[in-house]
Design a protein around this motif. Structure first.
Motif, mmCIF file in Angstrom:
data_model
loop_
_atom_site.group_PDB
_atom_site.id
_atom_site.type_symbol
_atom_site.label_atom_id
_atom_site.label_comp_id
_atom_site.label_asym_id
_atom_site.label_seq_id
_atom_site.Cartn_x
_atom_site.Cartn_y
_atom_site.Cartn_z
ATOM 1 N N HIS A 121 63.658 74.334 36.313
ATOM 2 C CA HIS A 121 63.059 74.293 35.613
ATOM 3 C C HIS A 121 61.778 74.269 35.184
ATOM 4 C CE1 HIS A 121 63.762 70.197 35.777
ATOM 5 N NE2 HIS A 121 63.143 70.241 34.799
ATOM 6 N N LYS A 122 61.254 73.923 35.984
ATOM 7 C CA LYS A 122 60.243 73.202 36.440
ATOM 8 C C LYS A 122 58.577 73.900 34.995
ATOM 9 C CE LYS A 122 60.501 68.286 37.599
ATOM 10 N NZ LYS A 122 61.476 68.752 38.581
ATOM 11 N N LEU A 123 59.104 75.568 35.946
ATOM 12 C CA LEU A 123 58.305 76.435 34.871
ATOM 13 C C LEU A 123 57.801 76.631 34.016
ATOM 14 C CD1 LEU A 123 56.767 78.238 37.523
ATOM 15 C CD2 LEU A 123 58.792 80.273 37.367
ATOM 16 N N GLY A 152 55.284 67.283 34.793
ATOM 17 C CA GLY A 152 56.017 67.917 34.137
ATOM 18 C C GLY A 152 57.117 67.441 33.692
ATOM 19 N N SER A 153 56.918 66.055 33.355
ATOM 20 C CA SER A 153 58.568 65.842 33.031
ATOM 21 C C SER A 153 57.765 63.965 31.835
ATOM 22 C CB SER A 153 58.909 65.099 33.770
ATOM 23 O OG SER A 153 60.430 64.690 32.625
ATOM 24 N N VAL A 154 58.804 64.244 31.477
ATOM 25 C CA VAL A 154 58.501 62.708 30.150
ATOM 26 C C VAL A 154 57.726 62.979 28.927
ATOM 27 C CG1 VAL A 154 58.072 60.218 30.680
ATOM 28 C CG2 VAL A 154 58.134 61.256 32.353
ATOM 29 N N ALA A 206 68.887 63.627 34.158
ATOM 30 C CA ALA A 206 67.788 62.713 33.045
ATOM 31 C C ALA A 206 66.535 62.004 34.382
ATOM 32 C CB ALA A 206 67.633 62.241 32.630
ATOM 33 N N GLY A 207 65.643 62.589 34.360
ATOM 34 C CA GLY A 207 64.682 62.334 35.141
ATOM 35 C C GLY A 207 63.572 61.014 34.818
ATOM 36 N N GLY A 208 62.843 62.308 33.844
ATOM 37 C CA GLY A 208 61.452 62.295 32.689
ATOM 38 C C GLY A 208 62.467 62.328 31.800
ATOM 39 N N GLY A 209 63.775 63.451 31.861
ATOM 40 C CA GLY A 209 63.662 63.290 30.080
ATOM 41 C C GLY A 209 64.161 64.718 29.816
ATOM 42 N N SER A 210 62.787 65.732 30.733
ATOM 43 C CA SER A 210 62.878 66.875 30.161
ATOM 44 C C SER A 210 63.599 68.225 29.861
ATOM 45 C CB SER A 210 61.358 67.702 30.397
ATOM 46 O OG SER A 210 61.142 68.366 31.739
ATOM 47 N N ASN A 211 64.472 67.956 31.335
ATOM 48 C CA ASN A 211 65.306 69.752 30.625
ATOM 49 C C ASN A 211 66.148 69.525 29.839
ATOM 50 O OD1 ASN A 211 68.107 69.332 32.984
ATOM 51 N ND2 ASN A 211 66.486 67.797 33.541
ATOM 52 N N LEU A 212 66.572 67.735 29.865
ATOM 53 C CA LEU A 212 68.084 66.458 29.509
ATOM 54 C C LEU A 212 67.279 67.789 27.949
ATOM 55 C CD1 LEU A 212 70.892 66.040 28.990
ATOM 56 C CD2 LEU A 212 69.198 64.165 28.953
ATOM 57 N N PRO A 220 69.969 68.526 44.502
ATOM 58 C CA PRO A 220 70.888 67.174 44.474
ATOM 59 C C PRO A 220 70.434 66.302 43.155
ATOM 60 C CG PRO A 220 69.440 66.918 46.341
ATOM 61 C CD PRO A 220 68.990 68.049 45.574
ATOM 62 N N GLU A 221 69.515 66.870 42.500
ATOM 63 C CA GLU A 221 69.246 66.519 40.740
ATOM 64 C C GLU A 221 70.078 67.830 39.943
ATOM 65 O OE1 GLU A 221 67.075 67.638 42.949
ATOM 66 O OE2 GLU A 221 65.364 65.790 43.364
ATOM 67 N N SER A 222 69.957 68.019 40.080
ATOM 68 C CA SER A 222 71.330 69.366 39.217
ATOM 69 C C SER A 222 72.771 69.053 38.870
ATOM 70 C CB SER A 222 71.589 70.222 39.623
ATOM 71 O OG SER A 222 70.087 71.306 39.330
ATOM 72 N N LEU A 271 72.279 73.472 34.870
ATOM 73 C CA LEU A 271 72.359 73.593 36.548
ATOM 74 C C LEU A 271 70.556 73.835 36.836
ATOM 75 C CD1 LEU A 271 73.480 73.550 38.797
ATOM 76 C CD2 LEU A 271 73.536 75.828 38.641
ATOM 77 N N THR A 272 69.884 72.329 36.797
ATOM 78 C CA THR A 272 68.149 72.475 36.609
ATOM 79 C C THR A 272 67.613 73.294 37.859
ATOM 80 O OG1 THR A 272 68.366 70.618 37.835
ATOM 81 C CG2 THR A 272 68.576 70.550 35.052
ATOM 82 N N GLY A 273 67.955 74.011 39.078
ATOM 83 C CA GLY A 273 67.608 74.214 40.555
ATOM 84 C C GLY A 273 68.308 74.768 41.460
HETATM 85 C C1 PLP Z 1 62.856 67.590 38.159
HETATM 86 C C2 PLP Z 1 64.132 67.717 38.311
HETATM 87 C C3 PLP Z 1 64.758 67.620 37.330
HETATM 88 C C4 PLP Z 1 64.587 66.479 36.643
HETATM 89 O O1 PLP Z 1 63.898 66.957 35.644
HETATM 90 P P1 PLP Z 1 63.203 66.086 34.258
HETATM 91 O O2 PLP Z 1 63.104 67.175 33.286
HETATM 92 O O3 PLP Z 1 62.287 64.917 34.713
HETATM 93 O O4 PLP Z 1 64.557 64.948 33.573
HETATM 94 C C5 PLP Z 1 66.268 67.684 37.761
HETATM 95 N N1 PLP Z 1 66.301 69.183 38.396
HETATM 96 C C6 PLP Z 1 65.980 69.190 39.151
HETATM 97 C C7 PLP Z 1 66.205 70.907 39.809
HETATM 98 C C8 PLP Z 1 63.623 69.061 39.500
HETATM 99 O O5 PLP Z 1 63.730 69.668 40.045
#
Ligand code: PLP
Length: 458
Positions: free
Chosen positions: A116-118, A233-235, A268-274, A388-390, A417-419
């Motif tokens: 989603h970072k794009l 990229g987040s937070v 939730a990493g920095g929280g932006s996608n959530l 793994p994050e997703s 499903l972020t990535g």
């Molecule tokens: C960076 C990343 C996250 C964390 O996202 P935040 O928006 O910072 O919580 C989650 N999933 C994937 C695939 C990422 O690259």
């Protein structure tokens, strides 16, 4: 409408791509606390932030009242290359689990950067270009953000300097090469290129680096090079604003079929996608128009929401950034090496932190072997190899669906499903070989991190 058969994938047309981002802060009664100037402890002003960030992004960062921001046409056109992203009904996962729950996921992995970072990278690069800057600097952990930003910078013809956490630089050569292919320069952090990098190297010789430390270097590089600004990229609230496209599209797609989620889950990493995913739904909850259960999922190895403290803290290890009030483990907390690099940040978006403090957003932490069990099941039945994050979100979605199986409740679950996980195959290899371990910080580890929190004047 309600009985309309739901396809496996709900696609929206280009025309249905949102024309505005939604700023959740506008609807929050308890606004997130302002960023503070680390020298004066006063709220950061436009002039304070200007040397670091692009002007328009500073405006977005400081604005907690304007509900909607127009998405510039150039950004919307870029979005059209990979958006609207599909909302998928996980029929196969439901069947595998034997659950009466209905599971949906919003898939953000269908672009080259794989996440989603794009969505925010293209917005930030656009505003830098508009301002006539030469380039931008940033940090990257596992490399997803750096990859997204290098794609966006290549598109707009901007220079891109990436400080990559040293351990990832060495262990994840593939993402590094994707970034270089898109024209970015990539420096392992801590480096000797910056004063703060040299200081950290002196203090911790042989350190493998951290996100907080790479942020300090990237900020210094931006403020000491003419025509450069720093992007993150987040937070930050501006990032969550851009990520609201995820939630806006999800809501449009669900509304089209008369579907209302009961539970919305995201990692939730920095929280932006959530934050982006839940934004339009949280809006209805804040206005008393509808109710939803929101769950943030974080790794047990870096548990900022579940075990951190809600306090002002630095956003970086070198303590050069503004102070943000957030759930934090302390800017000196260096999480153990786990395989969800994107979730290894010591703090959390101040918006999500406030929502959690107000009881509007739940948080859970999960262990990584359990996460990979969920990832494996998902890959086998739904076909997509998840990041793994997703997979943290997948884990909790499965847990909730299994609860429904016990109670017979037909809840509707939506998760982000972020990535994709193609660059995380060393982690999968470890899991497949049975060598993956779960590291959970002790209370002492947590206390040690929290002991370094800044003390603010009364
Ligand atoms: C960076 C990343 C996250 C964390 O996202 P935040 O928006 O910072 O919580 C989650 N999933 C994937 C695939 C990422 O690259």
């Amino acid at each position: 409408m309600a009985n309309k058969e739901i396809p496996y994938k709900i696609y929206l047309s280009e025309d249905e791509l949102p024309r505005q981002w939604y700023n959740l802060r506008a609807d929050m009664k308890n606004k997130p606390a302002p960023l503070l100037n680390p020298a004066t402890f006063q709220p950061m002003t436009f002039e304070d932030l200007r040397p670091v960030f692009c002007d328009e992004l500073v405006r977005q960062e400081l604005d907690d009242t304007t509900p909607c921001f127009d998405i510039p046409e150039e950004i919307r056109n870029f979005y059209k290359m990979y958006r609207p992203s599909p909302l998928v009904r996980a029929y196969c996962l439901e069947k595998k689990l034997g659950t009466p729950a209905k599971i949906y996921y919003k898939f953000e992995g269908n672009n080259t950067s794989g996440s989603h970072k794009l969505n925010s990278a293209v917005a930030q690069a656009y505003y830098a270009k508009q301002q006539g800057l030469k380039g931008v600097t940033t940090e990257t952990g596992a490399g997803q953000w750096g990859t997204a930003l290098s794609m966006a910078c290549a598109y707009f013809g901007l220079d891109c300097k990436v400080y990559m956490v040293k351990v990832s630089y060495e262990q994840k050569p593939f993402r590094r090469e994707v970034m270089r292919t898109y024209g970015a320069s990539v420096t392992p952090s801590p480096s000797t290129e910056t004063a703060v990098g040299r200081r950290i190297l002196e203090q911790f010789p042989g350190t493998s680096g951290s996100l907080g430390c790479a942020i300090s270097e990237a900020v210094e590089a931006a403020t000491t090079h003419e025509g450069y600004r720093y992007v993150l990229g987040s937070v930050l609230s501006q990032v969550m604003l851009h990520q609201s496209v995820i939630g806006l599209e999800s809501k449009t797609a669900m509304d089209k079929y008369g579907v209302k989620p009961d539970i919305i889950i995201g990692c939730a990493g920095g929280g932006s996608n959530l934050g982006g995913l839940i934004a339009p739904f949280m809006r209805e909850k804040l206005r008393g128009e509808a109710d939803y259960q929101f769950i943030a999922v974080e790794p047990a190895s870096c548990p900022s929401l579940t075990r951190g403290k809600f306090a002002y803290d630095y956003c970086d290890t070198g303590m050069v950034t503004p102070l943000a009030k957030m759930y934090t483990l302390g800017s000196g907390f260096i999480p153990s090496a786990n395989h969800a690099g994107g979730l290894r940040y010591h703090g959390m978006s101040s918006i999500l932190s406030q929502l959690h403090a107000d009881g509007l957003l739940e948080a859970r932490s999960v262990e990584q072997t359990k996460v990979f069990e969920a990832a494996e099941m998902f890959a086998r039945v739904e076909g997509i190899l998840p990041a793994p994050e997703s997979s943290h979100a997948i884990r909790v979605a499965i847990d909730e669906a299994l609860k429904c199986k016990e109670t017979g409740e037909e809840k509707t679950i939506l998760f982000g499903l972020t990535g994709t996980g193609y660059f995380d195959l060393y982690a999968y290899e470890k899991f497949n070989n049975g060598n993956m371990t779960d590291y959970i910080p002790t209370d002492e580890d947590i206390q040690k991190g929290l002991a370094g929190l800044p003390v603010l004047p009364e």
